[in-house]
Design an enzyme around this catalytic site. Structure first.
Site, mmCIF file in Angstrom:
data_model
loop_
_atom_site.group_PDB
_atom_site.id
_atom_site.type_symbol
_atom_site.label_atom_id
_atom_site.label_comp_id
_atom_site.label_asym_id
_atom_site.label_seq_id
_atom_site.Cartn_x
_atom_site.Cartn_y
_atom_site.Cartn_z
ATOM 1 N N SER A 290 68.584 8.958 20.018
ATOM 2 C CA SER A 290 70.025 8.964 20.283
ATOM 3 C C SER A 290 70.702 10.149 19.614
ATOM 4 C CB SER A 290 70.610 7.666 19.725
ATOM 5 O OG SER A 290 71.996 7.772 19.614
ATOM 6 N N TYR B 263 72.097 1.826 13.137
ATOM 7 C CA TYR B 263 71.565 2.171 14.461
ATOM 8 C C TYR B 263 70.924 3.560 14.426
ATOM 9 C CZ TYR B 263 71.545 3.681 19.343
ATOM 10 O OH TYR B 263 71.175 4.180 20.571
HETATM 11 N N1 LIG Z 1 73.514 4.461 27.016
HETATM 12 C C1 LIG Z 1 73.688 5.387 26.076
HETATM 13 O O1 LIG Z 1 74.716 6.067 26.042
HETATM 14 C C2 LIG Z 1 72.611 5.667 25.062
HETATM 15 C C3 LIG Z 1 72.820 6.732 24.168
HETATM 16 C C4 LIG Z 1 71.839 6.996 23.216
HETATM 17 C C5 LIG Z 1 70.672 6.240 23.183
HETATM 18 N N2 LIG Z 1 70.509 5.208 24.059
HETATM 19 C C6 LIG Z 1 69.275 4.420 23.977
HETATM 20 O O2 LIG Z 1 68.708 4.318 25.265
HETATM 21 C C7 LIG Z 1 68.035 3.076 25.406
HETATM 22 C C8 LIG Z 1 68.549 2.341 26.637
HETATM 23 O O3 LIG Z 1 69.955 2.183 26.486
HETATM 24 P P1 LIG Z 1 70.873 1.431 27.541
HETATM 25 O O4 LIG Z 1 72.175 2.124 27.541
HETATM 26 O O5 LIG Z 1 70.118 1.237 28.791
HETATM 27 O O6 LIG Z 1 71.076 0.041 26.768
HETATM 28 P P2 LIG Z 1 71.003 -1.469 27.325
HETATM 29 O O7 LIG Z 1 71.492 -2.320 26.210
HETATM 30 O O8 LIG Z 1 71.682 -1.563 28.632
HETATM 31 O O9 LIG Z 1 69.455 -1.684 27.539
HETATM 32 C C9 LIG Z 1 68.565 -2.054 26.518
HETATM 33 C C10 LIG Z 1 67.809 -3.275 26.996
HETATM 34 O O10 LIG Z 1 66.847 -3.617 26.000
HETATM 35 C C11 LIG Z 1 66.770 -5.034 25.944
HETATM 36 N N3 LIG Z 1 66.240 -5.385 24.614
HETATM 37 C C12 LIG Z 1 66.853 -5.286 23.421
HETATM 38 N N4 LIG Z 1 66.031 -5.692 22.448
HETATM 39 C C13 LIG Z 1 64.871 -6.048 23.047
HETATM 40 C C14 LIG Z 1 63.640 -6.533 22.567
HETATM 41 N N5 LIG Z 1 63.425 -6.756 21.265
HETATM 42 N N6 LIG Z 1 62.651 -6.788 23.456
HETATM 43 C C15 LIG Z 1 62.830 -6.582 24.798
HETATM 44 N N7 LIG Z 1 63.997 -6.124 25.304
HETATM 45 C C16 LIG Z 1 64.992 -5.851 24.430
HETATM 46 C C17 LIG Z 1 68.176 -5.536 26.181
HETATM 47 O O11 LIG Z 1 68.184 -6.861 26.702
HETATM 48 C C18 LIG Z 1 68.707 -4.504 27.190
HETATM 49 O O12 LIG Z 1 68.613 -4.999 28.515
HETATM 50 C C19 LIG Z 1 68.249 2.317 24.105
HETATM 51 O O13 LIG Z 1 67.129 2.551 23.288
HETATM 52 C C20 LIG Z 1 69.480 2.984 23.513
HETATM 53 O O14 LIG Z 1 69.484 2.874 22.118
HETATM 54 C C21 LIG Z 1 71.450 4.901 25.005
#
Ligand SMILES: NC(=O)c1ccc[n+]([C@@H]2O[C@H](COP(=O)([O-])OP(=O)(O)OC[C@H]3O[C@@H](n4cnc5c(N)ncnc54)[C@H](O)[C@@H]3O)[C@@H](O)[C@H]2O)c1
Length: 348
Positions: free
Chosen positions: A140, A165
């Site tokens: 991130s 985080y």
């Molecule tokens: N969307 C953004 O702007 C952004 C920015 C930086 C980093 N990220 C990273 O990208 C990745 C995806 O992000 P996103 O926006 O799709 O988030 P999101 O919350 O929509 O998706 C993450 C998914 O992981 C699942 N999850 C959480 N813990 C879990 C576990 N222990 N076992 C199985 N499933 C689990 C949740 O149910 C969720 O559906 C994440 O790692 C997030 O930290 C996202």
């Protein structure tokens, strides 16, 4: 440009966090673009935000292809992860499962340790024992903490996280490095910069602002609107992830006879920071255009400028030169175009 060394056609891909915003879009893209591909999605469907949105995303993937298998499960469950890798002989892993969000980590630290540290460790262990060709995982932009130098470069020092985080995401990069060095596992970390789009995350500002404006509530604009963010459209993120998946960092041996870690980290962001106030103005215009808000909406009466929140950073802005050099790609969807698609999805 790097040459692709993995042909995804016919491969079995594990996408963790597959019901999430990025995971679901990636799964759809993989299933529609690559012949003979099998996608195994795992997600524990956490209730961090409305689970109905997650089930809707899953239904959409399900309706697309028969080469899709969904497992409802927790990546922190080591026995389950071991079973998944044994049963499906996984070739490439994209680890997106995580507890996301900066603010929530202030009140719910346990969720971050479970998913982002224990869960990621289980994925690394499984990659080690099952000789996976490439592990791609989400990091991130928050790892840059309150670094002053912009644009943020992957060469910058990132030892001062300002939220748990961010600390877990930096830890993922460190853990991946150790596993790449010790066990020669090719790994690529991607530092995503604020991803947005249709069916995105309701906890994120653009979505929350929309919900509030629709209800006639006032929206709070932090740091008096003087926040600059790289807002990256979902399709650009998916394009970047798919390209990166196809090139595993090469395995090489160093002078000490030990592996040089096949390890890379890239920024993936829009490389064009937008001022939060401008962002909100475009969002409002597009919400009116799509009919989410009435044409005479009094926007001025519904916005409040407030100070920074703990854990927030004033500017995030990606240097994407290495991604461009290695993969010939950088995110480029204009903000108005991306927000238009979001507004059109929202009204539906
Ligand atoms: N969307 C953004 O702007 C952004 C920015 C930086 C980093 N990220 C990273 O990208 C990745 C995806 O992000 P996103 O926006 O799709 O988030 P999101 O919350 O929509 O998706 C993450 C998914 O992981 C699942 N999850 C959480 N813990 C879990 C576990 N222990 N076992 C199985 N499933 C689990 C949740 O149910 C969720 O559906 C994440 O790692 C997030 O930290 C996202």
């Amino acid at each position: 440009m790097l040459e692709y060394n993995i042909d995804l056609s016919g491969k079995t891909i594990l996408v963790t966090g597959a019901a999430g915003f990025i995971g679901s879009n990636l799964s759809k893209r993989l299933l529609s673009d690559f012949e003979g591909i099998k996608v195994i999605g795992i997600d524990s469907i956490t209730d961090y935000y409305d689970v109905n949105l997650k089930y809707e995303r899953l239904q959409e993937i399900e309706s697309l292809s028969k080469d899709w298998t969904f497992i409802k499960g927790n990546i922190a469950d080591k026995a389950l992860i071991e079973q998944v890798f044994t049963e499906h002989s996984i070739d490439v892993v994209v680890n997106l499962a995580a507890q996301a969000g900066v603010r929530y980590s202030i009140t719910n630290p346990d969720a971050y340790v479970e998913s982002n540290l224990i869960g990621f460790y289980n994925i690394l262990e499984a990659c080690r024992h099952h000789e996976v060709e490439h592990l791609v995982y989400a990091s991130s932009s928050s790892v840059y903490g309150s670094n002053k130098k912009v644009p943020y470069s992957t060469d910058d020092k990132v030892d001062n996280p300002v939220s748990l985080y961010a600390a877990t995401k930096k830890s993922n990069e460190l853990m991946a490095h150790a596993y790449s060095k010790l066990y020669n596992i090719p790994s690529t970390g991607l530092r995503f910069f604020t991803v947005y789009g249709p069916a995105g995350r309701p906890d994120m500002a653009y979505f929350g602002f929309t919900d509030k404006l629709v209800k006639g509530d006032t929206i709070k604009i932090f740091n008096y609107g003087n926040c600059k963010r790289d807002f990256t459209y979902i399709d650009d993120i998916v394009e970047g992830v798919v390209r990166v998946m196809r090139h595993a960092p090469e395995k090489r041996t160093g002078e000490d006879g030990l592996p040089i870690p096949p390890y890379k980290v890239y920024n993936i962001g829009n490389n064009q920071p937008e001022n939060l106030l401008d962002f909100v103005s475009i969002l409002q215009e597009e919400l009116i255009r799509a009919g989410v808000l009435p044409a005479d909406y009094d926007f001025e009466a519904h916005k409040e400028l407030v100070p920074m929140q703990p854990g927030d950073v004033p500017v995030t802005y990606a240097d994407t030169t290495p991604l461009e050099q290695d993969f010939g790609f950088k995110p480029s969807t204009p903000l108005r175009e991306g927000l238009r698609k979001f507004a059109e999805w929202y009204i539906k």
